[in-house]
Design a protein around this motif. Structure first.
Motif: not given
Length: 638
Positions: A1-27
């Motif tokens: 799938m072609r992804m934008n930067i936001f989606q790539k960062i979510c993907d690398s942090h195991k965040l599902d950007w297709k869900e309505p809410e993101l539980p972010i654990i920051p670096d």
């Protein structure tokens, strides 16, 4: 799938950007002194012994040491940072966003900060999100930051900025296009061939002021320009290439030809009240300020030095410059630009936020001030009747030269400002966590008071309206900034006399007559601007339990929930017009209605019922029921 930067960062942090809410654990986490004292007090109240993510606390807002308060706060923060595991940036090291960009920001990582301009780190490809202090304390304790998944606005840049136009003009153009609420619930992501023609200074300015659109974040690709920037600050190994895929999908797309961007200016009293500089030329000025986290980089100060080289600041103008960091200031001095500025009659201020938040250099009564800062709300400068304009360092320097707002294109040939290959080291300005934290003594001065707790939701809410406000009310309207107020950031009870004084100067005089619980009714984009949770904590202390508005700024809404207050949105905006101050609003079966997300409110004074919506997540409902995030975390850690 072609992804934008936001989606790539979510993907690398195991965040599902297709869900309505993101539980972010920051670096990484940053927290400046204006919000850090409550953050660490809240951590202590939760019972946290060790901070989880890499954290830096910056002494950058409250550096005007008049009396003991700010000095006591810094003493406390230095000790508690050492004890709990945070790095401490000493006063004079610089403004959190500029210093963090130079020293710690990394492409592909996630940063959370207790300051609304945290998105500035997006200049180097870092997903950076501002949040309220209690949210940041929660993140530092190891909890996720819960963010409603934003839409991604792709801004395609083509061409190259013409001479005398800069990144500031790009973001002012976007603010004119989108407004101060146009970025709410959105990530602004830049792509296209024009990106490579913007310096990191330009990108940082754009990302910084995305906060004025209410954006969740703002991000640029990490490219060769990024690599050279990181190398110049001694961090070549922190670079990695990062960009969106070709044909990546965006929820919205905006195209900007940089070649068509003229010098722009925000006129009083909102950052989105933008015109071309050429349209307002000739307005006389008594003050010009170059600096703040928005425009205080090497390039910003160097171009001002070029404009003023061999000339004098206009005799009617007071020109002040504040470098964003100690490293920048040292390089400006080393390069000879500082000498040029001082010879022209410029006043050099400390490397701090300073005048941006009304700490020093307030304009004269009814004066006109042109600033490279990020906000020009009425009274924010410290002078209620001043008129503040926002523009680029190029426009500011030209205007300081001529004594009035001036289109910098009149100056002729634009200078080439090469990026230095290296900057001086500032590692001696950071104090690392203690190796023996159990032996660190934490001293709280008399101005440092416990943070207030919210109260659990009752079955029936009776809340008379004690304030009715209009559209785009800022946190400065609710609780102003300035030197005096900033010194009270660790003392919520002492802040009560200032609450709402820019909306209703008599409000503080009625505090003793307020009922146990009351409400505010507001218009669109209520609570925009700074992330300061004091704009919730202080009203909460004197009984505010609910705010009903046409819409909310993201961070302010979350701050309300974090302290157990109820944010509701009119289902039918026209109901706003039917409510007046002192009307008695009642919500029956409040707990059940809150859980459904749709809440009927009865105006007993006018004998009608209107509908509101909460759009609460399950977690937000739980926080309100328990009286806020601090109560929730304390119970969790027992």
């Amino acid at each position: 799938m072609r992804m934008n930067i936001f989606q790539k960062i979510c993907d690398s942090h195991k965040l599902d950007w297709k869900e309505p809410e993101l539980p972010i654990i920051p670096d990484q986490v940053l927290t400046p002194d204006a919000t850090a004292t409550p953050v660490f007090l809240q951590l202590e109240a939760i019972g946290i012994k060790k901070i989880k993510p890499f954290t830096v606390t910056y002494m950058d807002h409250n550096t005007l040491q008049v009396g003991f308060r700010n000095a006591d706060d810094h003493r406390y923060l230095k000790a508690v940072a050492a004890k709990l595991g945070a790095t401490y940036s000493k006063p004079g090291n610089g403004i959190c966003h500029q210093v963090h960009l130079e020293n710690f920001a990394k492409p592909g990582q996630i940063l959370v900060g207790s300051d609304s301009h945290t998105p500035m780190a997006g200049a180097v490809g870092m997903l950076s999100i501002g949040a309220g202090g209690l949210d940041v304390a929660s993140v530092m304790s190891g909890e996720p930051l819960f963010v409603k998944t934003p839409k991604v606005v792709g801004v395609k840049l083509e061409g190259k900025l013409p001479p005398w136009s800069a990144g500031k003009d790009v973001i002012l153009y976007l603010l004119k296009l989108l407004s101060v609420k146009g970025g709410v619930g959105k990530i602004i992501e830049f792509f296209g061939p024009g990106v490579e023609n913007l310096s990191i200074s330009d990108r940082a300015t754009i990302c910084n002021m995305s906060a004025e659109m209410g954006a969740t974040g703002c991000i640029f690709p990490s490219d060769g320009v990024t690599a050279r920037f990181l190398k110049s600050f001694g961090r070549p190994d922190d670079w990695q290439a990062l960009s969106g895929d070709d044909d990546a999908a965006y929820d919205e797309t905006i195209k900007i030809d940089l070649g068509g961007i003229e010098p722009m200016i925000a006129v009083p009293h909102s950052p989105d009240n933008v015109k071309k500089v050429s349209e307002v030329e000739g307005v006389p000025l008594s003050q010009v300020g170059i600096g703040s986290c928005t425009n205080s980089s090497f390039k910003d100060l160097a171009v001002a030095a070029y404009v003023l080289d061999g000339k004098d600041v206009h005799p009617d103008v007071d020109l002040v410059i504040s470098p964003g960091s100690r490293r920048t200031a040292m390089k400006i001095a080393e390069s000879g630009y500082l000498q040029k500025l001082m010879a022209a009659g410029v006043r050099i201020l400390e490397n701090t936020c300073g005048p941006c938040n009304g700490v020093g250099q307030s304009p004269a009564s009814s004066g006109n001030s042109l600033r490279t800062y990020n906000r020009n709300y009425k009274g924010r400068s410290g002078t209620l009747d001043a008129s503040v304009y926002l523009a680029s360092p190029e426009t500011a320097a030209a205007s300081a030269l001529f004594g009035c707002i001036t289109d910098p294109r009149k100056l002729g040939l634009y200078p080439g400002i090469p990026m230095p290959e290296s900057f001086p080291d500032n590692s001696n300005m950071f104090i690392l966590p203690a190796e023996d934290p159990e032996n660190v003594e934490v001293v709280k001065g008399p101005n440092i008071q416990p943070m207030p707790l919210g109260s659990p939701l009752e079955t029936r809410l009776e809340c008379p309206v004690k304030l009715k406000a209009g559209d785009n009310i800022t946190t400065d309207h609710i609780l102003p900034g300035g030197a005096e107020m900033l010194s009270l950031r660790s003392n919520v009870p002492a802040s009560v006399p200032y609450v709402f004084n820019r909306l209703d100067p008599d409000f503080a005089g009625r505090v003793d007559t307020l009922p146990k619980q009351w409400t505010i009714v507001g218009g669109d984009n209520f609570g925009q601007g700074s992330s300061r949770e004091h704009a919730v904590m202080v009203p909460l202390l004197i009984g505010m339990k609910m705010v009903i508005a046409k819409s909310f700024a993201r961070i302010f809404r979350q701050n309300l929930i974090n302290f157990g207050a109820v944010p509701l949105v009119f289902q039918h905006p026209e109901d706003y017009d039917k409510i007046e101050t002192d009307d008695r609003l009642v919500i029956d079966d409040a707990i059940h209605q809150l859980k459904t997300g749709k809440v009927k409110v009865t105006n007993q004074s006018k004998n009608f019922t209107f509908e509101t919506v909460g759009n609460f997540t399950d977690r937000e409902k739980e926080l309100i029921l328990q009286g806020g995030l601090l109560n929730y975390l304390r119970l969790k850690n027992i």
